[in-house]
Design an enzyme around this catalytic site. Structure first.
Site, PDB file in Angstrom:
ATOM      1  N   THR A   1       0.862  -1.188   0.000  1.00  0.00           N
ATOM      2  CA  THR A   1       0.000   0.000   0.000  1.00  0.00           C
ATOM      3  C   THR A   1       0.900   1.241   0.000  1.00  0.00           C
ATOM      4  O   THR A   1       2.104   1.150   0.175  1.00  0.00           O
ATOM      5  CB  THR A   1      -0.905   0.058   1.242  1.00  0.00           C
TER       6      THR A   1
ATOM      7  N   ALA B   1       3.322  -1.121   4.656  1.00  0.00           N
ATOM      8  CA  ALA B   1       2.693   0.138   5.053  1.00  0.00           C
ATOM      9  C   ALA B   1       3.765   1.221   4.999  1.00  0.00           C
ATOM     10  O   ALA B   1       4.842   1.067   5.589  1.00  0.00           O
ATOM     11  CB  ALA B   1       2.105   0.026   6.456  1.00  0.00           C
TER      12      ALA B   1
ATOM     13  N   VAL C   1       7.644  -2.169   6.633  1.00  0.00           N
ATOM     14  CA  VAL C   1       7.567  -0.710   6.535  1.00  0.00           C
ATOM     15  C   VAL C   1       8.234  -0.231   5.251  1.00  0.00           C
ATOM     16  O   VAL C   1       9.409  -0.516   5.003  1.00  0.00           O
ATOM     17  CB  VAL C   1       8.219  -0.039   7.754  1.00  0.00           C
ATOM     18  N   LYS C   2       7.469   0.498   4.431  1.00  0.00           N
ATOM     19  CA  LYS C   2       8.012   1.073   3.203  1.00  0.00           C
ATOM     20  C   LYS C   2       8.736   2.376   3.527  1.00  0.00           C
ATOM     21  O   LYS C   2       8.176   3.269   4.169  1.00  0.00           O
ATOM     22  CB  LYS C   2       6.900   1.335   2.185  1.00  0.00           C
ATOM     23  N   ILE C   3       9.977   2.442   3.048  1.00  0.00           N
ATOM     24  CA  ILE C   3      10.821   3.607   3.283  1.00  0.00           C
ATOM     25  C   ILE C   3      11.304   4.124   1.929  1.00  0.00           C
ATOM     26  O   ILE C   3      11.776   3.343   1.097  1.00  0.00           O
ATOM     27  CB  ILE C   3      12.054   3.244   4.141  1.00  0.00           C
TER      28      ILE C   3
END
Length: 215
Positions: free
Chosen positions: A27, A56, A82-84
């Site tokens: 997402t 996310a 976790v998207k960074i």
């Protein structure tokens, strides 16, 4: 190759998950915004029935805020990734988070050097944007292939998520190039299992069977 759904639409995800074709979900803030629902509520609901990784994305862009936000996101469910974003601050955040056991997906990858930096920093996943790279007149599939070569050569513990998949060709090219994962928009999935000749074949079988029953 694993299939991730690139959407925050829970109904789309349930539909594909029921087919056994959803290995995870990605997402981003734009997708969450389209649903008009609370961010945590949507992510938590998806994580409750999808067993694979759920990406996310942080909404902060400085190192300290990204790390703080990532630590919070990672507690929402056991399968949160976790998207960074690929920036200097992003690399710094990935480095510290990987040492804390927080899985990260480095997003907005457009070059081999970016992917290599992300893997070196400790990213669990890297997301080259195939469709956008093709839009630039470059070869998105070739980038995926080159990243896979680096992983296989040096033994990085990282998987490639082929992102910005816009067509069947993008999807097939990602598989041929060695992507571990393709993340696909919900509205593209149906096209992957559909073909006009399949439809014509089914129609013919139906007509033949109806003719047989009518004798």
């Amino acid at each position: 190759m694993k299939f991730f759904l690139d959407t925050a639409n829970v109904d789309e995800i349930r539909r594909i998950n029921d087919l056994g074709l959803c290995d995870g979900v990605t997402t981003n803030p734009s997708l969450i915004n389209k649903e008009g629902r609370d961010f945590k509520e949507v992510i938590s609901e998806i994580a409750s029935f999808v067993e694979g990784p759920i990406s996310a994305e942080v909404t902060s862009y400085d190192y300290e805020s990204m790390v703080k936000e990532a630590r919070d996101l990672s507690k929402w469910a056991d399968n949160i990734v976790v998207k960074i974003p690929m920036t200097e601050d992003g690399l710094r955040a990935i480095n510290i988070l990987s040492k804390e056991g927080v899985r990260t997906n480095c997003t907005l990858i457009f070059s081999l050097s970016q992917a290599l930096m992300a893997m070196k920093a400790g990213a669990s996943y890297v997301s080259p944007f195939m469709g956008r790279i093709d839009d630039m007149g470059e070869d998105g599939a070739r980038l995926v292939y080159d990243i896979r070569t680096i992983i296989d050569t040096y033994g990085f513990d990282c998987e490639i998520i082929a992102a910005s998949i816009r067509s069947i060709k993008n999807f097939e090219d990602a598989a041929l190039a060695g992507a571990h994962i393709a993340t696909v928009p919900g509205n593209l999935f149906e096209k992957l299992w559909s073909h006009v000749l399949t439809d014509q074949g089914i129609d013919k079988f139906k007509k033949d069977w109806e003719a047989f029953e009518g004798k």
